[in-house]
Design a protein around this motif. Sequence first.
Motif, PDB file in Angstrom:
ATOM      1  N   SER A 184      43.311  56.657  21.435  1.00  0.00           N
ATOM      2  CA  SER A 184      43.496  55.446  20.654  1.00  0.00           C
ATOM      3  C   SER A 184      43.728  54.295  21.627  1.00  0.00           C
ATOM      4  O   SER A 184      44.375  54.450  22.664  1.00  0.00           O
ATOM      5  N   ARG A 185      43.151  53.171  21.273  1.00  0.00           N
ATOM      6  CA  ARG A 185      43.271  51.984  22.111  1.00  0.00           C
ATOM      7  C   ARG A 185      44.065  50.950  21.339  1.00  0.00           C
ATOM      8  O   ARG A 185      43.954  50.847  20.129  1.00  0.00           O
ATOM      9  N   THR A 186      44.826  50.150  22.074  1.00  0.00           N
ATOM     10  CA  THR A 186      45.573  49.063  21.462  1.00  0.00           C
ATOM     11  C   THR A 186      45.305  47.789  22.246  1.00  0.00           C
ATOM     12  O   THR A 186      44.813  47.830  23.384  1.00  0.00           O
ATOM     13  N   LEU A 187      45.631  46.682  21.645  1.00  0.00           N
ATOM     14  CA  LEU A 187      45.413  45.382  22.280  1.00  0.00           C
ATOM     15  C   LEU A 187      46.037  45.305  23.682  1.00  0.00           C
ATOM     16  O   LEU A 187      45.371  44.850  24.620  1.00  0.00           O
ATOM     17  N   PRO A 188      47.267  45.773  23.878  1.00  0.00           N
ATOM     18  CA  PRO A 188      47.846  45.693  25.228  1.00  0.00           C
ATOM     19  C   PRO A 188      47.114  46.533  26.282  1.00  0.00           C
ATOM     20  O   PRO A 188      47.299  46.316  27.482  1.00  0.00           O
ATOM     21  N   ASP A 189      46.275  47.480  25.857  1.00  0.00           N
ATOM     22  CA  ASP A 189      45.512  48.289  26.808  1.00  0.00           C
ATOM     23  C   ASP A 189      44.398  47.497  27.482  1.00  0.00           C
ATOM     24  O   ASP A 189      43.873  47.912  28.514  1.00  0.00           O
ATOM     25  N   VAL A 190      44.009  46.379  26.879  1.00  0.00           N
ATOM     26  CA  VAL A 190      42.873  45.595  27.352  1.00  0.00           C
ATOM     27  C   VAL A 190      43.365  44.393  28.146  1.00  0.00           C
ATOM     28  O   VAL A 190      44.202  43.624  27.689  1.00  0.00           O
ATOM     29  N   ARG A 191      42.829  44.260  29.345  1.00  0.00           N
ATOM     30  CA  ARG A 191      43.164  43.138  30.226  1.00  0.00           C
ATOM     31  C   ARG A 191      42.102  42.061  30.040  1.00  0.00           C
ATOM     32  O   ARG A 191      40.917  42.361  29.909  1.00  0.00           O
ATOM     33  N   ILE A 192      42.525  40.803  30.031  1.00  0.00           N
ATOM     34  CA  ILE A 192      41.580  39.688  29.915  1.00  0.00           C
ATOM     35  C   ILE A 192      41.518  38.964  31.250  1.00  0.00           C
ATOM     36  O   ILE A 192      42.511  38.427  31.735  1.00  0.00           O
ATOM     37  N   ARG A 193      40.330  39.009  31.829  1.00  0.00           N
ATOM     38  CA  ARG A 193      40.065  38.352  33.115  1.00  0.00           C
ATOM     39  C   ARG A 193      39.422  37.004  32.825  1.00  0.00           C
ATOM     40  O   ARG A 193      38.585  36.876  31.950  1.00  0.00           O
ATOM     41  N   ARG A 194      39.779  35.976  33.605  1.00  0.00           N
ATOM     42  CA  ARG A 194      39.294  34.620  33.348  1.00  0.00           C
ATOM     43  C   ARG A 194      38.340  34.099  34.418  1.00  0.00           C
ATOM     44  O   ARG A 194      37.949  32.946  34.370  1.00  0.00           O
ATOM     45  N   GLU A 195      37.967  34.924  35.372  1.00  0.00           N
ATOM     46  CA  GLU A 195      37.040  34.443  36.407  1.00  0.00           C
ATOM     47  C   GLU A 195      35.781  35.301  36.418  1.00  0.00           C
ATOM     48  O   GLU A 195      35.834  36.508  36.200  1.00  0.00           O
ATOM     49  N   LEU A 196      34.657  34.632  36.640  1.00  0.00           N
ATOM     50  CA  LEU A 196      33.371  35.327  36.714  1.00  0.00           C
ATOM     51  C   LEU A 196      33.209  35.999  38.063  1.00  0.00           C
ATOM     52  O   LEU A 196      33.621  35.450  39.087  1.00  0.00           O
ATOM     53  N   ARG A 197      32.585  37.153  38.039  1.00  0.00           N
ATOM     54  CA  ARG A 197      32.247  37.871  39.266  1.00  0.00           C
ATOM     55  C   ARG A 197      30.757  38.189  39.236  1.00  0.00           C
ATOM     56  O   ARG A 197      30.166  38.290  38.160  1.00  0.00           O
ATOM     57  N   PRO A 198      30.160  38.391  40.414  1.00  0.00           N
ATOM     58  CA  PRO A 198      28.747  38.784  40.440  1.00  0.00           C
ATOM     59  C   PRO A 198      28.537  40.044  39.593  1.00  0.00           C
ATOM     60  O   PRO A 198      29.329  40.983  39.645  1.00  0.00           O
ATOM     61  N   GLY A 199      27.496  40.014  38.789  1.00  0.00           N
ATOM     62  CA  GLY A 199      27.164  41.140  37.920  1.00  0.00           C
ATOM     63  C   GLY A 199      27.650  40.977  36.494  1.00  0.00           C
ATOM     64  O   GLY A 199      27.124  41.633  35.592  1.00  0.00           O
ATOM     65  N   ASP A 200      28.646  40.115  36.267  1.00  0.00           N
ATOM     66  CA  ASP A 200      29.179  39.945  34.915  1.00  0.00           C
ATOM     67  C   ASP A 200      28.112  39.452  33.943  1.00  0.00           C
ATOM     68  O   ASP A 200      27.962  39.997  32.845  1.00  0.00           O
TER      69      ASP A 200
END
Length: 168
Positions: free
Chosen positions: A4-20
């Motif tokens: 089971s997944r919950t909202l706190p399990d997901v990290r939000i990254r705010r910068e683009l990286r090559p390949g995104d």
Amino acid sequence: MITSRTLPDVRIRRELRPGDLGYIAHLHGQLYARECGYGLHFEGYVLAGLQEFAEQYDPAKDAVWICEHDDKMVGFLLGFHRVDALQLRYFIFQPDYRGLGLGKKLMQEFLAFMHKKQYHRAYLWTTQEQTAAIALYTRFGFQLTEEKNSVAFDKELVEQRYDLLLPA
């Protein structure tokens, strides 16, 4: 094994990286073909838009929200500066990550970015098939402003534009 997944399990990254951006095109092509029957023209449309974004990307005016879990991209939202508005684009989640509240969280962050950067207008394009997304957009104040019949994605559908106006 199902986890089971919950909202706190997901990290939000705010910068683009090559390949995104390439992965976003891949994800759109794959999911929309499977879930909506969209063809290669849709993937081409996504690629063209992502190319435009890559060429004009300005971290002072644009924003990305990249949802990651176990070092894998599971969701994405992009705010792209336009002449007088911020365009909401490429809002997508892997199916196993829908229903966790990520959509609401990213919409809140999108609106916070609008306020911080003093955007008073935002808009997005979608199709009438995206009922869950449309419900989220309208809950956050977006209003339907335009509709057009289309076969751009290799099937008949109705494209819809939604606009959001914030108080000045």
